[in-house]
Design a protein around this motif. Structure first.
Motif, PDB file in Angstrom:
ATOM      1  N   ASN A   1      42.581  42.570  39.583  1.00  0.00           N
ATOM      2  CA  ASN A   1      43.701  41.720  39.660  1.00  0.00           C
ATOM      3  C   ASN A   1      44.757  42.285  38.828  1.00  0.00           C
ATOM      4  O   ASN A   1      45.912  42.129  39.184  1.00  0.00           O
ATOM      5  CB  ASN A   1      43.334  40.248  39.376  1.00  0.00           C
ATOM      6  CG  ASN A   1      42.566  39.451  40.286  1.00  0.00           C
ATOM      7  OD1 ASN A   1      41.307  39.287  39.888  1.00  0.00           O
ATOM      8  ND2 ASN A   1      42.855  39.144  41.578  1.00  0.00           N
ATOM      9  N   ASP A   2      44.417  42.849  37.485  1.00  0.00           N
ATOM     10  CA  ASP A   2      45.210  43.144  36.642  1.00  0.00           C
ATOM     11  C   ASP A   2      44.541  44.261  35.743  1.00  0.00           C
ATOM     12  O   ASP A   2      43.757  43.944  35.192  1.00  0.00           O
ATOM     13  CB  ASP A   2      45.773  42.062  35.885  1.00  0.00           C
ATOM     14  CG  ASP A   2      46.792  42.177  34.736  1.00  0.00           C
ATOM     15  OD1 ASP A   2      47.026  43.302  34.377  1.00  0.00           O
ATOM     16  OD2 ASP A   2      47.024  41.204  34.051  1.00  0.00           O
TER      17      ASP A   2
ATOM     18  N   ALA B   1      34.223  37.464  42.255  1.00  0.00           N
ATOM     19  CA  ALA B   1      35.379  36.671  41.743  1.00  0.00           C
ATOM     20  C   ALA B   1      34.888  35.610  40.937  1.00  0.00           C
ATOM     21  O   ALA B   1      33.893  34.859  41.527  1.00  0.00           O
ATOM     22  CB  ALA B   1      36.173  36.039  42.828  1.00  0.00           C
TER      23      ALA B   1
ATOM     24  N   GLN C   1      37.014  44.660  48.340  1.00  0.00           N
ATOM     25  CA  GLN C   1      38.450  44.915  48.283  1.00  0.00           C
ATOM     26  C   GLN C   1      38.650  46.502  48.379  1.00  0.00           C
ATOM     27  O   GLN C   1      38.387  47.288  47.714  1.00  0.00           O
ATOM     28  CB  GLN C   1      38.910  44.501  46.890  1.00  0.00           C
ATOM     29  CG  GLN C   1      40.722  44.473  46.729  1.00  0.00           C
ATOM     30  CD  GLN C   1      41.077  44.007  45.614  1.00  0.00           C
ATOM     31  OE1 GLN C   1      40.590  42.922  45.039  1.00  0.00           O
ATOM     32  NE2 GLN C   1      42.092  44.394  45.002  1.00  0.00           N
TER      33      GLN C   1
ATOM     34  N   CYS D   1      38.729  45.103  36.115  1.00  0.00           N
ATOM     35  CA  CYS D   1      39.264  43.842  36.699  1.00  0.00           C
ATOM     36  C   CYS D   1      40.288  44.374  37.851  1.00  0.00           C
ATOM     37  O   CYS D   1      41.086  45.227  37.839  1.00  0.00           O
ATOM     38  CB  CYS D   1      40.174  43.074  35.639  1.00  0.00           C
ATOM     39  SG  CYS D   1      41.024  41.572  36.524  1.00  0.00           S
TER      40      CYS D   1
ATOM     41  N   LYS E   1      39.035  32.957  39.481  1.00  0.00           N
ATOM     42  CA  LYS E   1      39.269  33.870  40.816  1.00  0.00           C
ATOM     43  C   LYS E   1      39.680  35.177  40.328  1.00  0.00           C
ATOM     44  O   LYS E   1      39.924  35.988  41.212  1.00  0.00           O
ATOM     45  CB  LYS E   1      40.066  33.099  41.806  1.00  0.00           C
ATOM     46  CG  LYS E   1      39.892  31.678  42.302  1.00  0.00           C
ATOM     47  CD  LYS E   1      38.514  31.634  42.875  1.00  0.00           C
ATOM     48  CE  LYS E   1      38.211  30.489  43.532  1.00  0.00           C
ATOM     49  NZ  LYS E   1      36.964  29.581  42.664  1.00  0.00           N
ATOM     50  N   LYS E   2      39.705  35.573  39.061  1.00  0.00           N
ATOM     51  CA  LYS E   2      39.954  37.010  38.683  1.00  0.00           C
ATOM     52  C   LYS E   2      38.592  37.880  39.282  1.00  0.00           C
ATOM     53  O   LYS E   2      37.483  37.311  39.205  1.00  0.00           O
ATOM     54  CB  LYS E   2      39.673  37.001  37.298  1.00  0.00           C
ATOM     55  CG  LYS E   2      40.877  36.368  36.571  1.00  0.00           C
ATOM     56  CD  LYS E   2      42.253  37.381  36.537  1.00  0.00           C
ATOM     57  CE  LYS E   2      43.109  36.747  35.769  1.00  0.00           C
ATOM     58  NZ  LYS E   2      44.451  37.588  35.987  1.00  0.00           N
ATOM     59  N   THR E   3      39.174  38.933  40.180  1.00  0.00           N
ATOM     60  CA  THR E   3      38.174  39.670  40.571  1.00  0.00           C
ATOM     61  C   THR E   3      37.726  41.158  39.674  1.00  0.00           C
ATOM     62  O   THR E   3      38.618  41.549  39.266  1.00  0.00           O
ATOM     63  CB  THR E   3      38.576  40.071  42.120  1.00  0.00           C
ATOM     64  OG1 THR E   3      39.709  40.800  42.071  1.00  0.00           O
ATOM     65  CG2 THR E   3      38.621  38.745  42.753  1.00  0.00           C
TER      66      THR E   3
ATOM     67  N   GLU F   1      43.674  43.437  32.183  1.00  0.00           N
ATOM     68  CA  GLU F   1      42.901  42.277  31.936  1.00  0.00           C
ATOM     69  C   GLU F   1      41.306  42.909  31.389  1.00  0.00           C
ATOM     70  O   GLU F   1      41.070  44.040  31.543  1.00  0.00           O
ATOM     71  CB  GLU F   1      42.531  41.609  33.328  1.00  0.00           C
ATOM     72  CG  GLU F   1      42.012  40.064  33.238  1.00  0.00           C
ATOM     73  CD  GLU F   1      42.592  39.041  32.332  1.00  0.00           C
ATOM     74  OE1 GLU F   1      41.924  38.551  31.684  1.00  0.00           O
ATOM     75  OE2 GLU F   1      43.791  39.180  32.709  1.00  0.00           O
TER      76      GLU F   1
END
Length: 120
Positions: free
Chosen positions: A93-94, A76, A69, A91, A81-83, A97
């Motif tokens: 994605n967030d 993931a 990314q 994390c 599918k959280k990466t 997280e």
């Protein structure tokens, strides 16, 4: 299990390079810990992280989808599918997280060693 200790890190023999699928992962054990080990063929780099998914608390990251990314290697979780960055564990994605633990990897001939903290 062969190990090499330095001041801060113990390097344990995880597996041979041929044991890891190209652009995929495997799970290795050190004491009671499961560690996911990944090989990226395009960059010829190795990465290791905890195998436990922090979201579902399942040992699954070694079976996750790998990729990049914005040039950063990631995995993931195959379930939600959280990466996660394979460089620092955050994390992707967030930012709020949970992060994962990452470990240094060393290659000697066709043998892979993973470094764990001596405070383990």
């Amino acid at each position: 299990m062969s190990t090499i200790s330095t001041t801060d890190t113990t390097w344990f023999f995880a597996c041979k390079t041929t044991d890891v699928p190209p652009n995929g992962g495997v799970c290795v054990k050190y004491k009671d810990e499961q560690i996911a080990l990944f090989y990226f063929t395009r960059t010829d780099k190795w990465y290791a992280s905890q195998n436990l998914c922090p979201h579902r608390r399942q040992m699954a990251l070694s079976r996750g989808l790998t990729g990049t990314q914005q040039g950063e290697p990631k995995v993931a979780c195959p379930f939600h599918k959280k990466t996660f960055s394979l460089e620092d564990g955050r994390c992707l994605n967030d930012e709020h997280e949970c992060a994962i633990t990452t470990y240094p990897v060393r290659l000697e001939d066709d043998r892979i060693y993973i470094g764990v903290s001596n405070t383990y």
